[in-house]
Design a protein around this motif. Structure first.
Motif, mmCIF file in Angstrom:
data_model
loop_
_atom_site.group_PDB
_atom_site.id
_atom_site.type_symbol
_atom_site.label_atom_id
_atom_site.label_comp_id
_atom_site.label_asym_id
_atom_site.label_seq_id
_atom_site.Cartn_x
_atom_site.Cartn_y
_atom_site.Cartn_z
ATOM 1 N N ASP A 174 13.261 63.524 30.550
ATOM 2 C CA ASP A 174 12.449 64.135 31.609
ATOM 3 C C ASP A 174 12.287 65.642 31.371
ATOM 4 O OD1 ASP A 174 11.018 64.261 33.960
ATOM 5 O OD2 ASP A 174 12.705 63.756 35.269
ATOM 6 N N ASP A 175 11.245 66.225 31.921
ATOM 7 C CA ASP A 175 11.034 67.686 31.880
ATOM 8 C C ASP A 175 11.033 68.222 30.450
ATOM 9 O OD1 ASP A 175 11.163 67.405 34.603
ATOM 10 O OD2 ASP A 175 13.150 68.282 34.811
ATOM 11 N N GLU A 231 3.391 64.518 33.340
ATOM 12 C CA GLU A 231 3.568 64.553 34.794
ATOM 13 C C GLU A 231 2.824 65.745 35.388
ATOM 14 O OE1 GLU A 231 7.877 64.726 35.269
ATOM 15 O OE2 GLU A 231 7.809 66.888 35.174
HETATM 16 CA CA CA Z 1 9.939 65.645 35.465
#
Ligand code: CA
Ligand code: C2E
Ligand code: CA
Ligand code: CA
Length: 274
Positions: A174-175, A231
């Motif tokens: 993630d990220d 995202e």
């Molecule tokens: Ca994220």
């Protein structure tokens, strides 16, 4: 001047005390909230490149405090992490996501896992137990972890990740792009997916650098055989850019805000939505 300095220090200390007791209060309330089911999950659609098919959802925690109203995850997740409550909270999230997710067979369910949770020696057993208890299909579960989970914990993380993969679930980083991890991590750890952080997506149109970074991340992910999700997609321009760049899936307000399980069911009932 000396006096002034001392006064300022006093004011500062008082403010810190207020912050501390405020945090203690929230921590206490959060403990109650977890015990008394005052938290809920909302689900945000993850769609394909053309934006017309829902491939999965990401579960996101929500807390409506009895007197303070809605409190953001960016506020209560750090409190949970600081206090250790994240272990209970994380388990609750996983169980709830698997329980509610069963009504959408075939849909991928993404769940955020905090570093502290992942580093617990019993984490993999907990995931296995929850899958067994809820009857959720492991191949539909995707755990999202961040780079901070890996740092200083390389060997344990690698072992845990391989065990999780052998259960049949998937792992997403993630990220991606916001941390400090070396690219070697991508080779070493068995990630199935990279999630491009929304800070890059936000800047695509006005920053050639951000656009170059997004291209590089997609190339990297694809080259290593991973899926790539973007995202924070909010505009048609961003979607077009990302699609052309070769992103596999997208998530963002353009395709739907996080919503209640009923809202997701309603979306899925629409013709051609999945
Ligand atoms: Ca994220
Ligand atoms: P995240 O995992 O990166 O989740 C995506 C965040 O971006 C969510 O914020 C989501 O509502 C927001 N978002 C989605 N689409 C857009 C968009 O188009 N534009 C913008 N500006 N934002 C968008 P949210 O729900 O406030 O969660 C914030 C963070 O809190 C999450 O970031 C995650 O790190 C953490 N979090 C939330 N729920 C959980 C949980 O159950 N467990 C753990 N460990 N962390 C959680
Ligand atoms: Ca996430
Ligand atoms: Ca985040």
């Amino acid at each position: 001047a000396k006096n002034e300095g001392r006064n300022r220090a006093c004011i500062y200390d008082a403010a810190m005390d207020a912050d501390l007791s405020e945090r203690k209060q929230l921590e206490h309330d959060l403990r109650e909230a977890i015990a008394n089911d005052q938290l809920r999950l909302v689900y945000q659609p993850i769609v394909n490149g053309s934006g017309d098919t829902i491939l999965g959802v990401e579960a996101l925690s929500r807390w409506t405090h009895p007197t303070r109203g809605d409190i953001e995850p960016s506020q209560f997740i750090p409190i949970a992490e600081h206090s250790g409550l994240i272990i209970k909270l994380g388990e609750w999230v996983l169980r709830r996501a698997c329980t509610e997710g069963k009504q959408w067979p075939g849909l991928s369910m993404s769940v955020n896992v905090s570093a502290l949770q992942f580093r617990r020696p019993d984490f993999v057993d907990t995931v296995e137990r929850i899958l067994r208890e809820t009857g959720f299909d492991a191949s539909c579960l995707e755990l999202e972890i961040t780079e901070s989970t890996l740092i200083g914990n390389v060997d344990n993380a690698e072992t845990a990740m391989h065990r999780l993969k052998s259960i049949g679930l998937r792992l997403a980083l993630d990220d991606f792009g916001t941390g400090y991890s070396s690219l070697a991590y991508l080779r070493r750890f068995p990630f199935d997916k990279l999630k491009i952080d929304k800070s890059f997506v936000r800047s695509i149109e006005r920053s050639a650098d951000a656009a170059a970074i997004v291209h590089a991340i997609v190339g990297l992910g694809r080259g290593l055989g991973m899926r790539v999700t973007a995202e924070g997609v909010e505009t048609a321009e961003q979607q077009l850019f990302l699609r052309a760049a070769g992103v596999h899936s997208m998530q963002g307000y353009r395709f739907g805000r996080p919503g209640s399980p009923n809202l997701i069911s309603a979306r899925l009932a629409m013709p051609g939505s999945h």
